[in-house]
Design a protein around this motif. Structure first.
Motif, PDB file in Angstrom:
ATOM      1  N   ALA A 130       0.990  -1.201   0.208  1.00  0.00           N
ATOM      2  CA  ALA A 130      -0.016  -0.682  -0.482  1.00  0.00           C
ATOM      3  C   ALA A 130       0.527   1.071  -0.120  1.00  0.00           C
ATOM      4  O   ALA A 130       0.430   2.159  -0.486  1.00  0.00           O
ATOM      5  CB  ALA A 130      -1.061   0.439   1.251  1.00  0.00           C
ATOM      6  N   TYR A 131       1.865   1.789   0.613  1.00  0.00           N
ATOM      7  CA  TYR A 131       2.552   2.212   0.722  1.00  0.00           C
ATOM      8  C   TYR A 131       3.129   2.376  -0.260  1.00  0.00           C
ATOM      9  O   TYR A 131       4.029   3.906  -0.970  1.00  0.00           O
ATOM     10  CB  TYR A 131       3.454   2.396   2.239  1.00  0.00           C
ATOM     11  N   ALA A 132       4.127   1.691  -1.076  1.00  0.00           N
ATOM     12  CA  ALA A 132       4.720   1.530  -2.516  1.00  0.00           C
ATOM     13  C   ALA A 132       3.879   2.149  -3.303  1.00  0.00           C
ATOM     14  O   ALA A 132       3.703   2.962  -4.441  1.00  0.00           O
ATOM     15  CB  ALA A 132       5.266   0.021  -3.314  1.00  0.00           C
ATOM     16  N   TRP A 134       1.019   3.823  -3.212  1.00  0.00           N
ATOM     17  CA  TRP A 134       0.512   5.143  -3.102  1.00  0.00           C
ATOM     18  C   TRP A 134       1.726   6.469  -2.888  1.00  0.00           C
ATOM     19  O   TRP A 134       1.714   7.382  -3.445  1.00  0.00           O
ATOM     20  CB  TRP A 134      -0.032   5.430  -0.971  1.00  0.00           C
ATOM     21  N   SER A 135       2.492   6.086  -2.941  1.00  0.00           N
ATOM     22  CA  SER A 135       4.005   6.830  -3.521  1.00  0.00           C
ATOM     23  C   SER A 135       3.937   7.292  -4.910  1.00  0.00           C
ATOM     24  O   SER A 135       4.426   8.132  -4.871  1.00  0.00           O
ATOM     25  CB  SER A 135       5.147   6.363  -2.639  1.00  0.00           C
ATOM     26  N   GLN A 136       3.781   5.973  -5.077  1.00  0.00           N
ATOM     27  CA  GLN A 136       4.133   6.159  -6.852  1.00  0.00           C
ATOM     28  C   GLN A 136       2.853   7.185  -7.127  1.00  0.00           C
ATOM     29  O   GLN A 136       2.803   7.832  -8.379  1.00  0.00           O
ATOM     30  CB  GLN A 136       3.865   4.667  -7.534  1.00  0.00           C
ATOM     31  N   ALA A 137       1.162   6.972  -6.199  1.00  0.00           N
ATOM     32  CA  ALA A 137       0.280   7.832  -7.344  1.00  0.00           C
ATOM     33  C   ALA A 137       0.610   9.035  -6.603  1.00  0.00           C
ATOM     34  O   ALA A 137       0.603  10.029  -7.177  1.00  0.00           O
ATOM     35  CB  ALA A 137      -0.744   7.112  -6.446  1.00  0.00           C
ATOM     36  N   HIS A 138       1.925   9.636  -5.777  1.00  0.00           N
ATOM     37  CA  HIS A 138       1.889  11.134  -5.429  1.00  0.00           C
ATOM     38  C   HIS A 138       2.514  12.141  -5.880  1.00  0.00           C
ATOM     39  O   HIS A 138       2.866  12.769  -6.369  1.00  0.00           O
ATOM     40  CB  HIS A 138       1.822  10.440  -4.455  1.00  0.00           C
ATOM     41  N   SER A 139       3.755  10.620  -6.430  1.00  0.00           N
ATOM     42  CA  SER A 139       4.715  11.444  -6.939  1.00  0.00           C
ATOM     43  C   SER A 139       5.073  10.607  -8.874  1.00  0.00           C
ATOM     44  O   SER A 139       5.578  11.900  -9.515  1.00  0.00           O
ATOM     45  CB  SER A 139       6.334  10.327  -7.160  1.00  0.00           C
ATOM     46  N   ASP A 140       4.237  10.450  -9.305  1.00  0.00           N
ATOM     47  CA  ASP A 140       3.959   9.402 -10.614  1.00  0.00           C
ATOM     48  C   ASP A 140       2.809   8.981 -11.099  1.00  0.00           C
ATOM     49  O   ASP A 140       3.304   7.912 -11.878  1.00  0.00           O
ATOM     50  CB  ASP A 140       5.267   8.936 -11.229  1.00  0.00           C
ATOM     51  N   LEU A 141       1.710   9.802 -10.554  1.00  0.00           N
ATOM     52  CA  LEU A 141       0.434   9.599 -10.588  1.00  0.00           C
ATOM     53  C   LEU A 141      -0.004   9.304 -12.801  1.00  0.00           C
ATOM     54  O   LEU A 141      -0.314   7.992 -12.825  1.00  0.00           O
ATOM     55  CB  LEU A 141      -0.999  10.456 -10.793  1.00  0.00           C
ATOM     56  N   PRO A 142       0.048  10.023 -13.461  1.00  0.00           N
ATOM     57  CA  PRO A 142       0.521   9.772 -15.506  1.00  0.00           C
ATOM     58  C   PRO A 142       1.041   7.747 -15.227  1.00  0.00           C
ATOM     59  O   PRO A 142       0.191   7.461 -16.168  1.00  0.00           O
ATOM     60  CB  PRO A 142       0.916  10.090 -15.766  1.00  0.00           C
ATOM     61  N   ALA A 143       1.984   7.599 -14.684  1.00  0.00           N
ATOM     62  CA  ALA A 143       2.566   6.572 -15.377  1.00  0.00           C
ATOM     63  C   ALA A 143       2.151   5.350 -14.345  1.00  0.00           C
ATOM     64  O   ALA A 143       1.714   4.625 -14.968  1.00  0.00           O
ATOM     65  CB  ALA A 143       4.137   6.740 -14.760  1.00  0.00           C
ATOM     66  N   LEU A 144       1.842   5.862 -13.272  1.00  0.00           N
ATOM     67  CA  LEU A 144       0.513   4.660 -12.646  1.00  0.00           C
ATOM     68  C   LEU A 144      -0.142   4.841 -13.218  1.00  0.00           C
ATOM     69  O   LEU A 144      -1.021   3.170 -13.792  1.00  0.00           O
ATOM     70  CB  LEU A 144       0.316   5.041 -11.416  1.00  0.00           C
ATOM     71  N   VAL A 145      -1.280   4.951 -13.405  1.00  0.00           N
ATOM     72  CA  VAL A 145      -2.225   5.281 -14.705  1.00  0.00           C
ATOM     73  C   VAL A 145      -2.217   4.201 -15.806  1.00  0.00           C
ATOM     74  O   VAL A 145      -3.364   3.912 -16.385  1.00  0.00           O
ATOM     75  CB  VAL A 145      -3.295   6.594 -15.294  1.00  0.00           C
ATOM     76  N   HIS A 146      -1.210   4.402 -16.733  1.00  0.00           N
ATOM     77  CA  HIS A 146      -0.584   3.944 -18.011  1.00  0.00           C
ATOM     78  C   HIS A 146      -0.186   3.419 -17.918  1.00  0.00           C
ATOM     79  O   HIS A 146      -0.215   1.745 -17.982  1.00  0.00           O
ATOM     80  CB  HIS A 146       0.730   4.906 -18.252  1.00  0.00           C
ATOM     81  N   ASN A 147       0.345   2.268 -16.458  1.00  0.00           N
ATOM     82  CA  ASN A 147       0.367   0.809 -15.898  1.00  0.00           C
ATOM     83  C   ASN A 147      -0.761   0.131 -15.732  1.00  0.00           C
ATOM     84  O   ASN A 147      -0.983  -0.961 -16.278  1.00  0.00           O
ATOM     85  CB  ASN A 147       1.418   0.691 -14.795  1.00  0.00           C
ATOM     86  N   MET A 148      -1.914   0.979 -15.466  1.00  0.00           N
ATOM     87  CA  MET A 148      -3.329   0.235 -14.667  1.00  0.00           C
ATOM     88  C   MET A 148      -3.968   0.596 -15.696  1.00  0.00           C
ATOM     89  O   MET A 148      -5.502   0.670 -16.099  1.00  0.00           O
ATOM     90  CB  MET A 148      -3.457   0.997 -13.458  1.00  0.00           C
ATOM     91  N   GLN A 149      -3.958   0.647 -17.575  1.00  0.00           N
ATOM     92  CA  GLN A 149      -4.648   1.239 -17.908  1.00  0.00           C
ATOM     93  C   GLN A 149      -6.400   0.460 -18.395  1.00  0.00           C
ATOM     94  O   GLN A 149      -7.808   0.410 -18.368  1.00  0.00           O
ATOM     95  CB  GLN A 149      -4.179   1.827 -19.121  1.00  0.00           C
ATOM     96  N   PRO A 150      -5.671  -0.635 -18.629  1.00  0.00           N
ATOM     97  CA  PRO A 150      -6.969  -1.603 -18.843  1.00  0.00           C
ATOM     98  C   PRO A 150      -7.677  -1.973 -17.522  1.00  0.00           C
ATOM     99  O   PRO A 150      -8.613  -1.417 -17.986  1.00  0.00           O
ATOM    100  CB  PRO A 150      -6.440  -3.093 -19.182  1.00  0.00           C
ATOM    101  N   LYS A 151      -7.574  -1.974 -16.555  1.00  0.00           N
ATOM    102  CA  LYS A 151      -8.093  -2.043 -15.377  1.00  0.00           C
ATOM    103  C   LYS A 151      -8.959  -0.750 -14.990  1.00  0.00           C
ATOM    104  O   LYS A 151     -10.271  -0.582 -14.793  1.00  0.00           O
ATOM    105  CB  LYS A 151      -7.830  -1.959 -14.144  1.00  0.00           C
ATOM    106  N   ILE A 152      -7.896   0.505 -14.948  1.00  0.00           N
ATOM    107  CA  ILE A 152      -9.233   1.550 -14.831  1.00  0.00           C
ATOM    108  C   ILE A 152     -10.547   1.761 -16.106  1.00  0.00           C
ATOM    109  O   ILE A 152     -10.908   2.557 -15.875  1.00  0.00           O
ATOM    110  CB  ILE A 152      -8.140   3.173 -15.010  1.00  0.00           C
TER     111      ILE A 152
END
Length: 372
Positions: A130-132, A134-152
């Protein structure tokens, strides 16, 4: 062992065949009628529940209009639609706006995620992950969204589908009220018909008692449990919209579900109050005014329940909650009301049947024992 007379055997076979044919024809007729009526089943059940619940108020209005049942039904339907359907439509549109704003924020990278607290690492089992995340969502939300794009994408389509479903349910809402008004206009004749059906099924004495039990259960659940939760969700949702709190429609829906589960609405209103004070964007007067509104709305059930619940619901809260959630899963918002009411009524009748077989279990009040 004496052989059966051939003539008697032939007559018995003929009678048995006639019974089977008639039963098959009746079953086929029932199935055909159900297929025709199935698209309207939830709406008609909801209209019937509304009619039973509002009938005492309808009679009170009719007595002041010289006994004009039709005019009283028209006035009551218009009043209910104005007081309930309009605020509900506002909250549903708020849910749609919230979903649209969230998707737009993800696409334009305007959503700001605060950094996680160090205490998140200590959460059992999921703390590190959860910490990892959350930290990625805080620092680089576009990359996280790109990695989870199918699920999102799937979640977004599902959320939009829910909103579209709510809009469809809203179209059924006023129609159900109109049908309930027609039922109330002919309420006395309908009451005699329902009483005749119960008497045909359970006998004269028990049929009349079961009719009263069904009516009392429908009114108690619809008014005292679902009705109170619905009114409180509307009040809190409107207060959240006025105060500018994010996701007011979603929070109102949470209040509705929690209210049916008999969880205090303060679980939602208190965090909303904390959010208002923490923003620092409100003047002291506005913050105090919104705090008072949310506190009053969050504790409105303490006033509404004694007024609407009467002597109480003779069914456990888990029964009502399961009925509401199951009805919502199968029939949407209207199904929530229908499921909670019908499940509680079914529980009442089932427990009555069980009490007849157990001499140590007292019968429901007003229900005479079955004839020997």
């Amino acid at each position: 062992m004496n052989p059966i007379d051939p003539e008697i055997a032939r007559r018995l076979a003929s009678i048995f065949l006639d019974v089977l044919i008639r039963a098959a024809l009746v079953l086929a007729m029932v199935m055909l009628c159900y297929r025709i009526f199935a698209p309207f089943l939830t709406m008609m059940a909801w209209a019937l529940i509304l009619a039973v619940t509002l009938f005492p108020l309808h009679q009170s209005i009719a007595s002041r209009l010289g006994g004009r049942q039709g005019l009283a039904a028209i006035l009551l339907v218009l009043l209910v639609i104005a007081l309930i359907a309009a605020p509900t439509a506002i909250l549903v549109m708020s849910i749609g706006d919230s979903v649209h704003s969230f998707i737009t924020g993800l696409q334009t990278n305007t959503i700001v995620i605060p950094p996680p607290r160090e205490a998140v690492r200590n959460w059992p089992l999921i703390g590190t992950q959860a910490y990892a995340f959350w930290s990625q969502a805080h620092s680089d939300l576009p990359a996280l969204v790109h990695n989870m794009q199918p699920k999102i994408g799937e979640l977004a389509r599902g959320a939009l589908g829910v909103v579209a479903g709510l809009g469809g349910e809203m179209l059924k809402f006023p129609i159900s009220f109109i049908i309930a008004g027609i039922i109330m206009a002919f309420g006395h004749a309908g009451s005699r018909s329902i009483n005749a059906i119960f008497r045909r099924i359970a006998g004269d004495a028990r049929g009349s008692a079961l009719t009263k039990l069904s009516t009392a259960t429908v009114r108690a659940v619809a008014l005292g449990v679902v009705g109170v939760a619905f009114i409180q969700a509307l009040l809190i949702g409107l207060c959240l919209i006025v105060a500018g709190v994010p996701l007011p429609g979603v929070l109102a829906l949470i209040v509705l579900i929690l209210g049916i589960a008999q969880v205090p609405a303060l679980v939602v209103s208190l965090p909303a109050i904390a959010w208002i004070w923490s923003r620092g964007e409100y003047s002291s007067t506005l913050a105090i005014a919104y705090t008072v509104l949310l506190l009053v709305a969050g504790m409105a059930d303490n006033v509404l329940k004694p007024m609407l619940l009467g002597r109480g619901v003779d069914a456990p809260m888990p029964i009502i909650l399961l009925g509401a959630l199951g009805g919502m899963a199968s029939g949407g918002i209207l199904g929530m009301f229908v499921g909670a009411t019908l499940f509680a009524l079914g529980y009442q009748i089932f427990m009555l049947w069980v009490s007849e077989a157990d001499p140590n279990m007292p019968l429901r009040e007003g229900i005479p024992p079955a004839p020997p």
